[in-house]
Design an enzyme around this catalytic site. Sequence first.
Site: not given
Ligand code: TPP
Lengths: 577, 163
Positions: A115-116, A53, A472, A165
Amino acid sequence: MSTNELTGAEILVKSLIEENVEYIFGYPGGAVIGVYDAMHDMSHIQHILTRHEQGAVHAAEGYAKATGKVGVVVVTSGPGATNTVTGIADAYMDSVPIVVFTGQVATHLIGNDAFQEADIIGITRSITKHNFLVKNVGELAWTIKAAFHIASTGRPGPVVVDMPKDVMASKTTFVYPKEIKMRGYHPFYFGHMGQINKAVEIINASHKPVLYVGGGVVNSNASNELVNLAKKLNAPVAMTLMGLGAYPGDDELSMGMLGMHGTWYSNKAVDECDCLVAIGSRFDDRVTGNPATFSPNSKKIHIDIDPSAISKNVKVDVPIVGDVRHVLERLTPLVQPLDTKDWLKQIDGWKREHPLRYENGPEIRAQYIIEKIYELTKGEAIVTSDVGQNQMWTAQFYKFKNPRSNITSGGLGTMGFSFPASVGAAFGVKDRPVFSINGDGGIQMNIQELTTAVGNKLPIKIVILDNGYLGMVRQWQDLFYKKRYTHVSLGTNPDFAKIAEAFGAAGFVSDKADDVVPILKKALKINDRPVVIDFRTTEEDNVYPMIPSGGTFAQIMDYPKSVEEIQMAKAHSEAVK
Amino acid sequence: MKKHTISISVENKFGALNRIVGLFSARGYNIDSISVGTSEDDTVARVTIVSKGDDDVIEQIIKQLNKLIDVTKVVDLTYESYVERELVLVKVAANRNSRTEIMQISEIFRSKVIDISPRSVTIEATGSEQKVSALVKMLEPFGIKEIARTGRVALKREFEGAV
Ligand SMILES: Cc1ncc(C[n+]2csc(CCOP(=O)(O)OP(=O)(O)O)c2C)c(N)n1
Ligand SMILES: [Mg+2]
């Protein structure tokens, strides 16, 4: 009972046809099984079965962002509904028009921990523009009309319609309202002429103007009006992450992105300008850094449709509440062409001294990949990006020529957004290539949608900038936590090309810069299925420039090597060859 | 930080009050008091909220309230001439010796004794928030057992200077 009475489920389908809906992104379940039954012989509308979803909501967002139309989602109650929450929050932060129809347990069971059952109205109250629980079938058609109206007008946003529903099974005569009136909702704003005149005075008196442009320009379809204003004023344009594409990125007045990872020169220009015209942007903290020192020498004008966006973060001299397009249509004829020759010359100097730059080598640099995708597609592709370094490099190196081409999660920063969003975009736009840029982390958050893309023969180019890290976060640990890398290595990544093949997509993998263009060219020729390209890039590479969070322009970190140093290194390595 | 009395007209339907309260908690705005009831139009509820905040916070509160689809009108009465009342019920400890004095205080404040027992007196008072607070202060030395306050309700004055 008259024979032309319809069930709630049938009314839903008929209403969606009335709204000219082309696609429903959805996933069935017990609470909506009646609704799905009504879709059995549905014409005009295609139902796209995603594999999660969350994927459905991001697909609806991608469709909405690419086309400007409302994205539609149908899911079941409980877990189906709660799985949509991240996507709804994402759409709320980025003002994306979507309507999410959630199943609900029968009215007599609501509140019984049936449920749900999940209180999705309560859960989504603070992340929707509005939400509705349909209590009886008599109000269903009106509610659907209202949901589309609210989602798509004013500052757009997500609307949830919760459908018990029993309501969807009961019958009434179907009349779809032509028009809808709500005494608490008046979304059309025409900018106040008095305010527009005040803005004109400031603009006409300025010597160093900057247009600071955000996603509101895209939402109000005001790109042409923006180009007219910029050209008439000879004013340089800085764009937010969401604003990229609102102004052609390859135009000489474009300074690309501003903010934390924006170009050195756009941030410098904003720091030095004497007049800052914020257009459909909201002085987000990723743009302003420390709001007290943001663009300290400028008179500020702020055009936005949302009154609550005005003076929220930065006090401005002239606020204009109104639809961006309407305001620009009235403002542009009143301003004088400005003599900005010296100002533009100064900016050109900064562009030459501090361009976006990197050193290419035998290893693949992520920046190089994006630059080549830009060159091969001439800036005309639809490009979705995920969150992290891959998002910033896409924003920096893909010079979007058109609005509604840059599709990314700006406000919420949702990893796992890019790929399902590209699925929705690929349904919405068939005549341009669709690229989905991903990190090796983010792609794993919604990789299940490969089934959806393969099943529908969507020729999406899924590019993984595979640096083996949550890049990042690693960058922040490198710069601000003494390189103490903590749980950011993705050393056990799967073989993405093999995964692609197992799903029935094409797969490529390489770690050599020389392979990038040939692989991209091959991928562009594949038109009957998605392509996954696993580019193993330089592992520990940082995104520059960077202004630290909450910082000021004075703290900007540019790329560590100067233009000359890079040229010398290149000459040296060629001589060695 | 100034206290503001904000009068909100909202569609009288399921969940509408939650939207208002939820907005205050989600955005970290404070609520000193809140009172809710129907208005002259039974499809509209009137919510009166007293909130403390700097001017720009109050400005945001009003703008955010206006953004709620179910909200039809928001007025910051602080900048208007308005009448306000609060109702309070105070149960005060009382015995043979103190009862008369408590009842005298109640009279001075033009409030009513509405319940009495060998060990307590319950007083009903209405008035401005200051008046109600002053009454409560006067009763404190006797020992307050319980208090229930409605929170402020307020309406804009029709004519400047009317009583
Ligand atoms: C759902 C979610 N969880 C955690 C984060 C925190 N976060 C921001 S950038 C990042 C790293 C992303 O790594 P990757 O997908 O390998 O991309 P890269 O920065 O290496 O290009 C994280 C964990 C986020 N933005 N979204
Ligand atoms: Mg990565």
